[in-house]
Motif scaffolding. Sequence first.
Motif, PDB file in Angstrom:
ATOM      1  N   TYR A 376       0.829  -1.006   0.158  1.00  0.00           N
ATOM      2  CA  TYR A 376       0.058  -0.048  -0.099  1.00  0.00           C
ATOM      3  C   TYR A 376       0.892   1.067   0.059  1.00  0.00           C
ATOM      4  O   TYR A 376       1.398   1.553   1.255  1.00  0.00           O
ATOM      5  N   GLY A 377       1.271   1.581  -1.192  1.00  0.00           N
ATOM      6  CA  GLY A 377       2.062   2.921  -1.178  1.00  0.00           C
ATOM      7  C   GLY A 377       3.544   2.586  -0.604  1.00  0.00           C
ATOM      8  O   GLY A 377       4.344   1.537  -1.101  1.00  0.00           O
ATOM      9  N   LYS A 378       3.902   3.169   0.323  1.00  0.00           N
ATOM     10  CA  LYS A 378       5.094   3.204   1.020  1.00  0.00           C
ATOM     11  C   LYS A 378       5.363   1.997   2.223  1.00  0.00           C
ATOM     12  O   LYS A 378       6.011   1.492   2.807  1.00  0.00           O
ATOM     13  N   ILE A 379       3.895   1.583   2.379  1.00  0.00           N
ATOM     14  CA  ILE A 379       3.856   0.448   3.351  1.00  0.00           C
ATOM     15  C   ILE A 379       3.599  -0.855   2.858  1.00  0.00           C
ATOM     16  O   ILE A 379       2.844  -1.117   1.772  1.00  0.00           O
ATOM     17  N   GLN A 380       4.131  -1.992   3.369  1.00  0.00           N
ATOM     18  CA  GLN A 380       4.234  -3.305   3.105  1.00  0.00           C
ATOM     19  C   GLN A 380       3.443  -3.979   4.191  1.00  0.00           C
ATOM     20  O   GLN A 380       3.890  -4.091   5.369  1.00  0.00           O
ATOM     21  N   LEU A 381       2.681  -4.890   3.813  1.00  0.00           N
ATOM     22  CA  LEU A 381       1.581  -5.515   4.630  1.00  0.00           C
ATOM     23  C   LEU A 381       1.901  -7.107   4.427  1.00  0.00           C
ATOM     24  O   LEU A 381       2.119  -7.627   3.529  1.00  0.00           O
ATOM     25  N   ARG A 382       2.395  -7.822   5.636  1.00  0.00           N
ATOM     26  CA  ARG A 382       2.663  -9.204   5.625  1.00  0.00           C
ATOM     27  C   ARG A 382       1.550  -9.928   6.605  1.00  0.00           C
ATOM     28  O   ARG A 382       1.392  -9.323   7.510  1.00  0.00           O
ATOM     29  N   GLN A 383       1.308 -10.836   6.261  1.00  0.00           N
ATOM     30  CA  GLN A 383       0.130 -11.747   6.952  1.00  0.00           C
ATOM     31  C   GLN A 383       0.919 -12.884   7.420  1.00  0.00           C
ATOM     32  O   GLN A 383       1.468 -13.783   6.929  1.00  0.00           O
ATOM     33  N   ILE A 384       0.683 -13.282   8.746  1.00  0.00           N
ATOM     34  CA  ILE A 384       0.874 -14.634   9.356  1.00  0.00           C
ATOM     35  C   ILE A 384      -0.508 -15.328   9.643  1.00  0.00           C
ATOM     36  O   ILE A 384      -1.588 -14.629  10.066  1.00  0.00           O
ATOM     37  N   GLY A 385      -0.358 -16.728   9.510  1.00  0.00           N
ATOM     38  CA  GLY A 385      -1.697 -17.269   9.609  1.00  0.00           C
ATOM     39  C   GLY A 385      -1.708 -18.530  10.813  1.00  0.00           C
ATOM     40  O   GLY A 385      -0.499 -18.991  11.200  1.00  0.00           O
ATOM     41  N   SER A 386      -2.792 -18.569  11.603  1.00  0.00           N
ATOM     42  CA  SER A 386      -2.753 -19.800  12.743  1.00  0.00           C
ATOM     43  C   SER A 386      -4.254 -20.104  12.688  1.00  0.00           C
ATOM     44  O   SER A 386      -5.094 -19.771  11.985  1.00  0.00           O
ATOM     45  N   VAL A 387      -4.674 -20.856  13.673  1.00  0.00           N
ATOM     46  CA  VAL A 387      -5.901 -21.457  13.917  1.00  0.00           C
ATOM     47  C   VAL A 387      -6.416 -21.139  15.454  1.00  0.00           C
ATOM     48  O   VAL A 387      -5.373 -21.223  16.145  1.00  0.00           O
ATOM     49  N   LYS A 388      -7.568 -20.940  15.835  1.00  0.00           N
ATOM     50  CA  LYS A 388      -7.809 -20.712  17.118  1.00  0.00           C
ATOM     51  C   LYS A 388      -8.737 -21.944  17.421  1.00  0.00           C
ATOM     52  O   LYS A 388      -9.812 -22.117  16.937  1.00  0.00           O
ATOM     53  N   ASN A 389      -8.309 -22.546  18.282  1.00  0.00           N
ATOM     54  CA  ASN A 389      -8.635 -23.928  18.881  1.00  0.00           C
ATOM     55  C   ASN A 389     -10.039 -23.706  19.365  1.00  0.00           C
ATOM     56  O   ASN A 389     -11.316 -24.623  19.074  1.00  0.00           O
TER      57      ASN A 389
END
Length: 710
Positions: A376-389
């Motif tokens: 997003y423009g000058k911003i980089q977004l990274r996602q991490i994933g897990s699960v909610k038991n």
Amino acid sequence: MTKAVAIELPAHVLLNQPCTDARERPGVPGHSVRLNGKLHDFSALIPLYGASFTERLLDAFARKYVHDTASTTEKRCGNLRKFLLYLAGFAADASNQNTAAAQSYKALIENQSASITPTQWADTVNVFVSRLRDLSDHSVVKSSNSLTRQNIIESLSIPLQHLAQEGLWPDIGALRGLPGSRVSRGTNIPSLGELQHSTEASETTSQSTATYGVVNERNRERLLRLRSLCEDALLEEQAAFDRRLKLLFAPGRPSLREIRAAIPLISLSYARPDRDPILHPKVEKCFPLDDDDRRLGSLLRYIISDHEGVFKLQELDYRLQLVVSRCGGTARVMRHLEGGGRALLAAYTLVLIDTGMNIQPCDDLAADPFIGRAQYGKIQLRQIGSVKNRASYKPITGNIIELTPGERDEAANEILEVPTVVPNARISSAKAIEIWLKLSKPQRERARRAGNSDADYLWIVRNGHYPKEVRRYLEHTWKGWWTEFLEEHAGDPVIGGLPIQRRMIRTTVLQLRDAQHGGDAEVVALLSGQSGGRIASRHYLNRAYIRRMLDERIREFQNLFEASVAGDNPDRPAQLGLSPEEFQKRRTRAVETGLGLTCLDPTAGIQPGTKDSICTRLDACSTCPLLRFVPTQQSIEALALFHESLERAEEAFTAKNPERWVRVWLPALALCMALINLLMSSPRQALVQRSVEAVKKGLDQGSLVLFRPW
């Protein structure tokens, strides 16, 4: 000759984990199973339910929870066992022989669980749960605390549902808890800004001193300070790990043969700080007292070569133990070889702060947790994933914002999603994960060579009792690390002495997001993985200081609304108990708020049924001649958001209810288009264009939510 017959072992035997400490009890087939460092014992059920049912229960339990955290599984095991023991005792009472509970118990011990109906099983479970709902009943638990009882119900509800999938009994869905218990849970976990030093009086419960701004400022200051200290710790651990290469390949370093030959020649007075022993020349070359780098470098080379890069002090030659002591002890030596508890705590806490994740999904992050990336423009977004038991293994994502150093100042104003990211942050939590993966690489490779599946998880450490073994970190080890971390910073002017717990981090992050987005719980829920604003409000925003702020806003709106609908009648100020000046002030502010719309005379009686009364036909405003629009930056942005919302909703809404769309919302959409076209041909054209772009950007980034027509 007798032919050998292959025997298939039960699931709980195959999944049972070996003990890593001589003091631990091993899992016993048919009685107990060890999962993630904890023993789950169901042997007390055998005399009551029989060996066959108990083994089926153990198998199903092991299959379902082999990958869950030890603390979570321990609670579920304990409360499930408590329920089954209570059921057996209840069914044994002669006065209960004809009840659904007694019939269900008989079916379980006879392995006839398929004959139990859902209604019958619901009545059976309710025998136990109803005792918990009655705070005066102490037959199940002595405590009258509603939160304690609600926790038991919740931690029983989940295994009952999970094990129903294994055919042990019918599935009856989630259990009904105590009235209001979900609200009390939210108020039980304070944010960092609500914590008080032992010498301070409580402010967050005081009407006179607790203000929304004060607590939020504390939240931000303390969270950022905690983040900074974690950055310090992680960077220090990384520096020590990287220093290893310099020490191992220093010019003039001794060979491994020389190091091995020098060890038996170390005198017993080597580690005495009060003496200056005369060293053998070979010892002087490898482990000199006046050259810390050479001494440590020789020790590291020997440990890597002859002990696979890890050691337990008591298992080393005593003379080598003296060298370890001279080098600062086991912890200081090991931090040059692989990441330990301090590095794990720092990286883990950075992830919690930047994402606001729950503890259990963060615990269960995979070794490669990244699932997405966006720019997003000058911003980089990274996602991490897990699960909610405890949410039926619902997928959970955590968003991490990254900025390159040269862009921090320019992009600071664009950061809308994560309020805890600031221009002077040195590393993002994505970078923290990468650092931790580097520091944990030695133990991860060691675990994979041993076929240990724990290597597939992000947060792993060496076993303190058997260092060559690797496991996921355990709850009790975290408590020790956290206590040491707080003691290390007990004198810190910002967080020193505060009873901080890691579960407070999510509460703090969500309250900061709430403040950043003007108290919009729906936005908070969207950014935090909650199912809705109602849940976020119950669990994390149900605080006294937030409720008082909302009360003030409601009162302000009521004041402005009164002034707005009062019309131009000169008697209105007196009827409202206001001076003409205060009335006009409120009227002016009312015109400038909301969508920028106000009614010139709500008592004119133009709309049907409103003669001799104040008009409340808000659905007719878009076609009313008395409607007035005040073009300010705020009102134009609100107009653009309303217009965008209606355009996006038009197709789906008309498919479901075309008559209402034509009657109510189509005129509103037409009014929005007319106002925007009119403004685009006025001197405010540039302001309109900026507002439209800001709305689209806010929707893309999640900082704004669409209006939903009804």
